[in-house]
Design a protein around this motif. Structure first.
Motif, PDB file in Angstrom:
ATOM      1  N   SER A  95     -23.449  10.935  15.119  1.00  0.00           N
ATOM      2  CA  SER A  95     -24.265  10.171  13.697  1.00  0.00           C
ATOM      3  C   SER A  95     -23.797   9.474  12.582  1.00  0.00           C
ATOM      4  N   PRO A  96     -23.614   8.025  12.375  1.00  0.00           N
ATOM      5  CA  PRO A  96     -22.786   8.277  10.495  1.00  0.00           C
ATOM      6  C   PRO A  96     -22.681   9.402  10.133  1.00  0.00           C
ATOM      7  N   CYS A  97     -24.449  10.205   9.806  1.00  0.00           N
ATOM      8  CA  CYS A  97     -24.295  11.040   9.348  1.00  0.00           C
ATOM      9  C   CYS A  97     -23.022  11.802   8.723  1.00  0.00           C
ATOM     10  N   THR A  98     -22.576  12.342   9.639  1.00  0.00           N
ATOM     11  CA  THR A  98     -22.176  13.232   9.718  1.00  0.00           C
ATOM     12  C   THR A  98     -19.956  12.752  10.072  1.00  0.00           C
ATOM     13  N   ALA A  99     -20.031  11.547  10.218  1.00  0.00           N
ATOM     14  CA  ALA A  99     -19.150  10.878  10.615  1.00  0.00           C
ATOM     15  C   ALA A  99     -18.428  11.010  10.100  1.00  0.00           C
ATOM     16  N   HIS A 100     -17.112  11.159  10.210  1.00  0.00           N
ATOM     17  CA  HIS A 100     -15.917  11.642   9.078  1.00  0.00           C
ATOM     18  C   HIS A 100     -15.414  10.141   8.661  1.00  0.00           C
ATOM     19  N   ALA A 101     -14.695   9.980   7.794  1.00  0.00           N
ATOM     20  CA  ALA A 101     -14.643   8.286   7.149  1.00  0.00           C
ATOM     21  C   ALA A 101     -13.036   8.395   7.065  1.00  0.00           C
ATOM     22  N   GLU A 102     -12.349   7.732   7.473  1.00  0.00           N
ATOM     23  CA  GLU A 102     -11.112   7.165   7.673  1.00  0.00           C
ATOM     24  C   GLU A 102     -10.461   6.227   6.208  1.00  0.00           C
ATOM     25  N   LEU A 103      -9.422   6.730   5.320  1.00  0.00           N
ATOM     26  CA  LEU A 103      -8.941   6.452   4.592  1.00  0.00           C
ATOM     27  C   LEU A 103      -8.972   4.823   4.404  1.00  0.00           C
ATOM     28  N   THR A 104      -9.889   4.188   3.630  1.00  0.00           N
ATOM     29  CA  THR A 104      -9.740   2.685   3.209  1.00  0.00           C
ATOM     30  C   THR A 104      -9.495   2.322   1.781  1.00  0.00           C
ATOM     31  N   ILE A 105      -9.228   1.094   1.579  1.00  0.00           N
ATOM     32  CA  ILE A 105      -9.603  -0.207  -0.147  1.00  0.00           C
ATOM     33  C   ILE A 105     -10.410  -0.670  -0.267  1.00  0.00           C
ATOM     34  N   ALA A 106     -10.809  -1.124  -0.322  1.00  0.00           N
ATOM     35  CA  ALA A 106     -11.934  -2.122  -0.445  1.00  0.00           C
ATOM     36  C   ALA A 106     -11.663  -3.485  -0.324  1.00  0.00           C
ATOM     37  N   SER A 107     -12.337  -4.140   0.384  1.00  0.00           N
ATOM     38  CA  SER A 107     -12.172  -5.608   1.296  1.00  0.00           C
ATOM     39  C   SER A 107     -11.199  -6.433   0.543  1.00  0.00           C
ATOM     40  N   PRO A 108     -11.498  -6.776  -1.278  1.00  0.00           N
ATOM     41  CA  PRO A 108     -10.693  -7.035  -1.859  1.00  0.00           C
ATOM     42  C   PRO A 108      -9.533  -7.630  -1.936  1.00  0.00           C
ATOM     43  N   PHE A 109      -9.038  -5.963  -1.934  1.00  0.00           N
ATOM     44  CA  PHE A 109      -7.801  -5.352  -2.172  1.00  0.00           C
ATOM     45  C   PHE A 109      -6.373  -6.199  -0.573  1.00  0.00           C
ATOM     46  N   THR A 110      -6.203  -7.111  -0.693  1.00  0.00           N
ATOM     47  CA  THR A 110      -5.212  -7.259   0.200  1.00  0.00           C
ATOM     48  C   THR A 110      -3.570  -7.743  -0.072  1.00  0.00           C
ATOM     49  N   ASP A 111      -3.027  -7.526   1.457  1.00  0.00           N
ATOM     50  CA  ASP A 111      -1.888  -8.238   0.953  1.00  0.00           C
ATOM     51  C   ASP A 111      -1.780  -9.398  -0.304  1.00  0.00           C
ATOM     52  N   GLY A 134      -3.699   9.292   1.217  1.00  0.00           N
ATOM     53  CA  GLY A 134      -4.226  10.503   1.519  1.00  0.00           C
ATOM     54  C   GLY A 134      -4.324  11.882   1.749  1.00  0.00           C
ATOM     55  N   SER A 135      -4.407  13.278   1.200  1.00  0.00           N
ATOM     56  CA  SER A 135      -3.857  14.145   0.884  1.00  0.00           C
ATOM     57  C   SER A 135      -3.662  14.682   2.307  1.00  0.00           C
ATOM     58  N   ASP A 136      -4.472  14.140   3.513  1.00  0.00           N
ATOM     59  CA  ASP A 136      -4.445  14.448   4.520  1.00  0.00           C
ATOM     60  C   ASP A 136      -3.532  13.660   5.506  1.00  0.00           C
ATOM     61  N   GLY A 137      -2.096  13.130   4.822  1.00  0.00           N
ATOM     62  CA  GLY A 137      -1.485  12.404   4.830  1.00  0.00           C
ATOM     63  C   GLY A 137      -1.674  10.782   5.580  1.00  0.00           C
ATOM     64  N   SER A 138      -2.855   9.481   5.143  1.00  0.00           N
ATOM     65  CA  SER A 138      -3.252   8.560   5.661  1.00  0.00           C
ATOM     66  C   SER A 138      -2.627   8.307   4.434  1.00  0.00           C
ATOM     67  N   SER A 139      -2.736   6.591   5.452  1.00  0.00           N
ATOM     68  CA  SER A 139      -2.294   5.609   3.816  1.00  0.00           C
ATOM     69  C   SER A 139      -2.213   4.351   3.901  1.00  0.00           C
ATOM     70  N   VAL A 140      -2.416   3.415   3.041  1.00  0.00           N
ATOM     71  CA  VAL A 140      -2.935   2.307   2.999  1.00  0.00           C
ATOM     72  C   VAL A 140      -1.909   1.814   1.826  1.00  0.00           C
ATOM     73  N   GLN A 141      -1.956   0.215   2.177  1.00  0.00           N
ATOM     74  CA  GLN A 141      -0.728  -0.315   1.046  1.00  0.00           C
ATOM     75  C   GLN A 141      -1.445  -2.411   1.014  1.00  0.00           C
ATOM     76  N   CYS A 142      -1.235  -2.633  -0.358  1.00  0.00           N
ATOM     77  CA  CYS A 142      -1.282  -3.926  -0.068  1.00  0.00           C
ATOM     78  C   CYS A 142       0.069  -4.634  -0.749  1.00  0.00           C
ATOM     79  N   ASN A 143       0.554  -5.725  -0.516  1.00  0.00           N
ATOM     80  CA  ASN A 143       2.082  -5.851  -0.822  1.00  0.00           C
ATOM     81  C   ASN A 143       1.713  -7.054  -0.992  1.00  0.00           C
ATOM     82  N   ASP A 144       2.967  -7.062  -2.189  1.00  0.00           N
ATOM     83  CA  ASP A 144       3.339  -8.688  -2.904  1.00  0.00           C
ATOM     84  C   ASP A 144       2.102  -8.957  -3.846  1.00  0.00           C
TER      85      ASP A 144
END
Length: 495
Positions: free
Chosen positions: A21-37, A98-108
């Protein structure tokens, strides 16, 4: 942490898998939606950056030589604040690891002036049908925009659809404003477009404003009780898109649900302020227009609370001339016209960090969507340059400071009145005077220095003045900068 964030993609995948269920789900690394390339970050202010990650994950945000680290909390949320930065058009990478090896990036990603442009149709109106604004496109520099996809929601949402692009906003007013602000400040300008035609200010209100505004409380009670309308909203959200015109109008004229889906996901994205061109939907009666005088300041204060910024600047566009339905009373100072809405909009000036762009000389008598948007954008940019950036420019037309009685004359004193003159070389127009009878007569008007002297053979003891206090007044009074005098009234008569 400002607020929870939910990853819709993750939950959709979770449901398909039949997993937790969402209550016990793991969250992936994300950045908030206003942050994009291609994003623009606000210069000279703290810049919040936030997103989701598994609880306990160490998240590191890197940008422009800064490195900020935080541990995701028990709700799988993280937030950091980048230190204030100087403006820069150099394209750089905003990296989240993230310390788990995940990553997100916004370019330019660049740094400059960021403004949210919101309101109803006159803010949403595109520049394609405005030749003088369309002509600016080839000379545009350092403008970027993010248009929030319009939708609604019953509860406050933490993400929205949209992306930053390296081009001007589609809105005529927002584009003209951004263009002239970039010319003045010589830094990148980013516009977040969050507007929707026909929307009332109540559509952009958080639900908790029911505690401060009884009329909004009543409207939300009626909204909650209308089960048929609620079912229709849900059906439209679940059904095919785009919506037909009738459905679109139905959604955008509801209270609160625009704020939930379009504005709330932007909080607390760092910006200089908000440009607000709205009010037409709140002019159905004089009572509605008078209510706006209380509603607008309360709404501004609530947004400042939401962003945690007492100095969040608001640029309010005064409604321009409009006289549909007034017949022969377009210039009457006693008709039930938009004059009362303009007065309510000017009430916002009682708060700090507010500017009102005067458009009393603009508009169209019968077209609620006038095309003269270029001067609106220019005047907004002048106000931002002077009031926010501290530039030495004249940003206002003449503003009445006091009315002095001298025998059979009334003398109106103005600030911002250097080089006071008329655009057509004639006597100042749109001045009306009255005595205690409240019967208004046109005044003879003469400029003397930074004042205008008024009288009439029909009044021996004039007491009050109304200037440009009408639906579509014919005005001609400006200062040396060519900016029009603000409308006003010195009386306290009830409408």
């Amino acid at each position: 942490m400002h607020k929870p964030l939910y990853c819709l993609i993750f939950f959709a995948a979770l449901e398909l898998s039949g997993g937790f269920s969402p209550c016990t789900a793991h969250a992936e690394l994300t950045i908030a939606s206003p942050f994009t390339d291609y994003a623009v970050l606000q210069r000279d202010l703290l810049v919040p950056v936030w997103g989701t990650a598994d609880a306990g994950t160490t998240v590191t945000v890197e940008f422009a030589g800064q490195e900020k680290t935080v541990i995701a909390d028990d709700d799988d949320q993280w937030i950091v604040e980048l230190a204030p930065m100087a403006a820069s058009s150099e394209p750089r990478k905003l990296a989240v690891n993230g310390s788990d090896g995940s990553s997100v990036q916004c370019n330019d990603v660049v740094v400059g002036e960021v403004w949210i442009c919101s309101g109803q149709s006159n803010m949403q109106m595109g520049y394609g049908g405005v030749p003088e604004i369309k002509a600016l496109v080839p000379s545009m520099e350092n403008l970027r925009s993010f248009t929030v996809v319009n939708t609604v929601a019953f509860t406050e949402q933490d993400s929205c659809k949209g992306e930053w692009v390296r081009q001007q906003p589609n809105s005529a007013v927002a584009f003209a404003f951004a263009y002239f602000l970039e010319q003045a400040a010589d830094v990148p300008v980013g516009i977040i477009q969050a507007s929707w035609g026909s929307s009332s200010i109540e559509g952009w209100m958080p639900r908790d404003m029911t505690k401060k505004l009884p009329h909004f409380d009543k409207r939300m009670e009626e909204f909650d009780a209308d089960k048929k309308a609620l079912a229709r909203i849900q059906s439209l959200l679940d059904g095919p898109k785009p919506w037909d015109r009738n459905s679109d109008i139905f959604l955008r004229t509801r209270p609160n649900i625009l704020y939930n889906a379009v504005m709330h996901p932007l909080v607390p994205y760092a910006c200089r302020g908000l440009v607000w061109y709205q009010g037409e939907a709140n002019t159905k009666s004089v009572a509605d227009m008078l209510q706006y005088g209380e509603t607008l300041p309360a709404w501004i204060q609530r947004y400042r609370e939401e962003w945690g910024r007492a100095d969040l600047h608001f640029l309010v566009v005064m409604l321009p001339g409009y006289a549909k339905g007034l017949n022969n009373e377009a210039e009457s100072p006693s008709a039930k016209s938009w004059a009362w809405m303009r007065e309510s909009q000017l009430n916002a000036l009682e708060l700090p960090h507010i500017s009102v762009a005067n458009t009393i000389d603009l508009g169209h008598a019968t077209n609620i969507h006038p095309s003269d948007k270029l001067p609106v954008g220019k005047r907004l940019a002048l106000l931002a340059a002077h009031d926010v950036l501290g530039m030495e420019v004249e940003a206002r037309g003449p503003v009445m400071t006091r009315v002095e009685k001298q025998g059979k004359n009334l003398v109106v004193h103005f600030d911002h009145a250097e080089g006071l003159l008329t655009t057509d070389g004639k006597s100042p127009s749109a001045f009306w005077i009255a005595d205690d009878s409240a019967k208004w007569v046109k005044a003879n008007a003469e400029i003397k220095g930074s004042t205008v002297v008024l009288n009439s053979p029909d009044l021996n003891k004039p007491l009050y003045v109304r200037y440009a206090f009408a639906g579509k007044p014919g005005v001609n009074l400006v200062n040396a900068a060519g900016l029009p005098a603000y409308p006003f009234r010195s009386d306290t008569f009830k409408p």
